[in-house]
Scaffold this motif. Sequence first.
Motif, mmCIF file in Angstrom:
data_model
loop_
_atom_site.group_PDB
_atom_site.id
_atom_site.type_symbol
_atom_site.label_atom_id
_atom_site.label_comp_id
_atom_site.label_asym_id
_atom_site.label_seq_id
_atom_site.Cartn_x
_atom_site.Cartn_y
_atom_site.Cartn_z
ATOM 1 N N ILE A 64 0.847 -1.196 0.000
ATOM 2 C CA ILE A 64 0.000 0.000 0.000
ATOM 3 C C ILE A 64 0.885 1.249 0.000
ATOM 4 N N ASP A 65 1.871 1.257 0.907
ATOM 5 C CA ASP A 65 2.815 2.370 0.958
ATOM 6 C C ASP A 65 3.488 2.584 -0.398
ATOM 7 N N ILE A 66 3.954 1.492 -0.989
ATOM 8 C CA ILE A 66 4.710 1.604 -2.251
ATOM 9 C C ILE A 66 3.822 2.149 -3.363
ATOM 10 N N LYS A 76 6.154 -10.595 -4.345
ATOM 11 C CA LYS A 76 4.847 -10.608 -3.663
ATOM 12 C C LYS A 76 5.000 -9.861 -2.351
ATOM 13 N N VAL A 77 4.463 -8.678 -2.308
ATOM 14 C CA VAL A 77 4.665 -7.798 -1.150
ATOM 15 C C VAL A 77 3.393 -7.789 -0.307
ATOM 16 N N PRO A 78 3.509 -7.966 1.006
ATOM 17 C CA PRO A 78 2.321 -7.982 1.859
ATOM 18 C C PRO A 78 1.483 -6.705 1.728
ATOM 19 N N ALA A 79 0.166 -6.883 1.819
ATOM 20 C CA ALA A 79 -0.755 -5.747 1.922
ATOM 21 C C ALA A 79 -1.226 -5.722 3.369
ATOM 22 N N VAL A 80 -0.895 -4.689 4.083
ATOM 23 C CA VAL A 80 -1.133 -4.630 5.529
ATOM 24 C C VAL A 80 -1.961 -3.409 5.925
ATOM 25 N N LEU A 81 -1.523 -2.254 5.475
ATOM 26 C CA LEU A 81 -2.010 -1.010 6.073
ATOM 27 C C LEU A 81 -3.410 -0.612 5.614
ATOM 28 N N ASP A 82 -3.888 -1.195 4.512
ATOM 29 C CA ASP A 82 -5.235 -0.824 4.053
ATOM 30 C C ASP A 82 -6.297 -1.239 5.066
#
Lengths: 328, 321
Positions: free
Chosen positions: A160-162, A184-190
Amino acid sequence: MSTTTPKLTSGAMSVDIAKEGQRTVAAPLGHALLEAAREDERIVGLSADLAKYTDLHILRDAMPERFYQIGMAEQALLGAATGLAMEGFIPFASTYSVFATRRAYDFLCLDIAEADLNVNMVCALPGLTTGYGPSHQATEDVAILRGMPNLTIVDPCDAIDIQQAVPQLAASDGPTYMRLLRGKVPAVLDEYGYSFELGKATMIREGGDVLIISTGLMTERALEAAAQLEKDGVGVAVLHSPTLKPFDEESVVAALGKGRLVLTAENHSVVGGLFDAVARTLVGRGIGERVTPIGLPDAFLDAGALPTLEDRYGVSTAKIIERIRELL
Amino acid sequence: MSTPQTPPVPEASAGPPAPQAASAPASARDTALDPERIARIQEAAYRIRRNSLIQAEVQGQGYIGQALDIADVLAVLFTDQLRLDPLDPESEDRDRFQLSIGHYALALYAALTEAKFFPLEELETYATDDSRFPMSSMRTYTPGVEISGGSLGHGLGIANGVAMGLKRKGSDRFVYNLLSDGELGEGSTWEAAAVAGHHRLDNLIAIVDFNDQQADGKSTDMLSMEPVTDKFEAFGWIARRCDGNDVAAVLAALIELREIQGPRPRVLIADTRLGKGVDFLEDREKLHFMRVEKEEWARAHETLKQSHEALVASPQKDDAR
């Protein structure tokens, strides 16, 4: 028959950091950059033989005329990005963090930062995200770069940040350096109703007993630790500061003075990174507050499997929880 | 042992083109350049040297030898070859001239002054506080100065990006990058040379000031990079070499390098003589960073004038060495 557990192996140099079953986004930088490039024809990509390992292959394959392969020549990479920016283009140049900062420092400093050009460096393998050893582990890149005038430094937590940072980096006038998570980058902050704002720290969750000021992928682990500790009745607040320079001192100061145990958490040496940025904020304002750093040691790290090393250096979620329990 | 294979022919858009037979270097003798044009540039070169001495006198020391050696090349560029507009230094339609060797700043200010970017009086502010003419040339200080030089081995890499940018915009302007023989010792110069060859940057003209002098002595004694033209050719460049203090030869070479067809970057190795035009400085030892005593300045100006008058009086004489 042997009953010993087989030892973990280091694996590939560049491995996905996501855990099994975790929600992820594939190549968030590549797709965000492609979208930005479709919106703005000034955006171009360059890489020093690491397009595939920095997700720039997404742009390269979709818009080959907007991509330059410079080859294994990091000084030439930053030189070419400089010249393109001087002609009004907005370059995104990629390599590994260690090469951009250690090898090509003089070019980043004098060609790009001194001229205050809109060159955006997106650099993979920050901190402990490979078990390959010191040749590829950028454990001191932020320390190297924080003294460089004009440079904006971003350490994103997740996809999300990226994704949200890319258009903001392109739109900001001066040079930027982003520590890149790829694959594959985690999606966390959404899940927290969060959105990235360049230059701003954000309180992701509140808690009455502990405050963790975190950056980069350590914010995800801080949030996991907070969720675990909540079950034991310990309230943990997490202040995420993805922009390390300029540093959002006001948000840090506003979070202090509430009688909480304060820690910093960073995927970087405890020298010259987030902990130092927080410390100078406090000293400069005469705020007497003890802050405990969680981060990588001031040492060249061992080679090995990431889970092994994360535990060894105290930066895994389990070790963060352990440390907080010790301190409470 | 297997027979060596012919390397594959590169695709149109990638890789350096296969070597071709280079045409013979143009000399001033066989291109029949207009004598008036040569004479006009020689006058400009004289004034650029004079402008350099005026600045150097403010400091009493500096890279005077280099400014004198490169004046003929700068005169060809700034009064003949470069398309520049002193009233619009950032004009999109300009040729880009980049000084990689920031040490040569006074020579560049001297040439920009000759090209009417600055009034003559401003030369006396050289290296004084708040001047637009700092000792090392920087893009942020001076109109017409395209890059911040000084940390050697940077210029050619930046020139690549500018050449790429000009091509993206469909511009037919050229990038000129002036570097030094000592700078050839920097590995980054050769990274950049390889990139220029690979990307076929035929709108890039590099000029190497080969004065065979660097901080600790003769460049060829420090780290010899000879044969320099062969090295550039091996990196996919069109390379020429000439007497850098012969205006006619430099002009002929730079015209040829701009006009020659072929998808390759171009380089001129200009053999120059440190302190050229002021004989007692040409002979001075430790020439890299030169000190000139107060009483010597009038003599330097007078010697320069005499050597220029001698040159004009006998234009056919090869006085370069």
